[in-house]
Design an enzyme around this catalytic site. Structure first.
Site, PDB file in Angstrom:
ATOM      1  N   ASP A 274       0.859  -1.193   0.000  1.00  0.00           N
ATOM      2  CA  ASP A 274       0.000   0.000   0.000  1.00  0.00           C
ATOM      3  C   ASP A 274       0.888   1.233   0.000  1.00  0.00           C
ATOM      4  O   ASP A 274       1.973   1.221   0.594  1.00  0.00           O
ATOM      5  CB  ASP A 274      -0.903   0.014   1.234  1.00  0.00           C
TER       6      ASP A 274
ATOM      7  N   ASP B 239      -7.152  -1.320  -4.472  1.00  0.00           N
ATOM      8  CA  ASP B 239      -8.182  -0.905  -3.513  1.00  0.00           C
ATOM      9  C   ASP B 239      -9.083   0.172  -4.109  1.00  0.00           C
ATOM     10  O   ASP B 239     -10.297   0.181  -3.883  1.00  0.00           O
ATOM     11  CB  ASP B 239      -7.535  -0.380  -2.229  1.00  0.00           C
TER      12      ASP B 239
END
EC number: 3.4.23.36
Length: 197
Positions: free
Chosen positions: A143, A177
Site C-alpha cells: 500500500d 483498492d
C-alpha cells in the site's frame, strides 16, 4: 459492454497496480514517505491482512484469507461472464470488472510477493531475490497512497475521543483498492442503472 472491453479494463488496472507496487517495493524502504502535496503523500507500508491491516488470527490465518480471496475472484469472474452473456448494463459490467481487477491485484501480492521479493524493512527490496521474505500464499500487500486531507483534534468535551488527534483520510491504500472501492461505489450510487433488468 463486451467481455473483450471488460478484459481490457481489467488488464489496464492490473498493469498500473502491479507496476506501481513493484516500483514502490524496489525504490522505497518500508515506512518511507514522500510528500507530493500537503494533502497527498506516498507512504510505503505492507498489509498482511484485510482492510486497515485486520488479520485473521492463528498460524493459518493468512493462508485462509488468501485462499478465500482466490475463491471470491472465481465467483466474481463467473458473475462478470454471466452478466456479459445476459447483456446487463454497462454500469454493472464496469463495476464487476473493477472489483475483479482490484481483488486480483491484491491476490497477486498475497500469492507471489513472499517468494519473489526480499524484506523491505531496512533496505530496498530486490525483485526475484535469492532470499525471499516469505512463502507462497503468505505475501504482504503493498500500500502507498495516503491522503491526510485534514488533521486536527476532537473537542475535549467529546466522550472517549475528546482531545485525541483526528486525521481524515487516515487509510493507506493502493490502485487495486481504488478499483474495488470504485466498483462498489458504482453499484451503490448507480444501483437502478446497474440492475435495470
Amino acid at each position: 459492454m463486451s467481455l473483450r472491453k471488460a478484459y481490457l479494463l481489467i488488464f489496464i488496472i492490473l498493469l498500473v497496480d502491479q507496476l506501481s507496487k513493484i516500483y514502490i517495493k524496489t525504490n522505497f524502504v518500508l515506512g518511507e514517505e514522500v510528500s507530493v502535496f500537503n494533502w497527498f503523500k506516498i507512504l510505503f507500508i505492507e498489509n498482511e491482512g484485510m482492510a486497515w491491516g485486520t488479520k485473521i488470527p492463528g498460524e493459518y490465518g493468512k493462508l485462509i484469507l488468501t485462499v478465500f480471496r482466490i475463491f471470491a475472484v472465481f465467483g466474481i469472474a463467473y458473475w462478470l461472464s454471466d452478466s456479459v452473456k445476459k447483456q446487463s448494463s454497462t454500469f454493472l459490467i464496469t463495476a464487476i470488472a473493477l472489483i475483479f481487477a482490484g481483488a486480483a491485484g491484491n491476490i497477486i501480492d498475497s500469492v507471489f510477493y513472499g517468494v519473489i521479493f526480499d524484506d523491505s524493512t531496512h533496505n530496498l527490496a530486490t525483485l526475484f531475490s535469492d532470499a525471499p521474505y516469505g512463502t507462497w500464499f503468505h505475501g504482504k500487500v503493498v500500500d502507498m497512497l495516503y491522503f491526510p486531507i485534514f488533521d486536527g483534534y476532537f473537542p475535549d468535551w467529546m466522550p472517549i475521543v475528546g482531545g485525541n488527534e483526528f486525521k481524515f483520510f487516515n487509510a493507506i491504500f493502493n490502485v487495486a483498492d481504488v478499483a474495488i472501492s470504485t466498483g462498489v461505489g458504482i453499484l451503490i450510487v448507480f444501483n437502478k442503472k446497474a440492475f435495470n433488468k
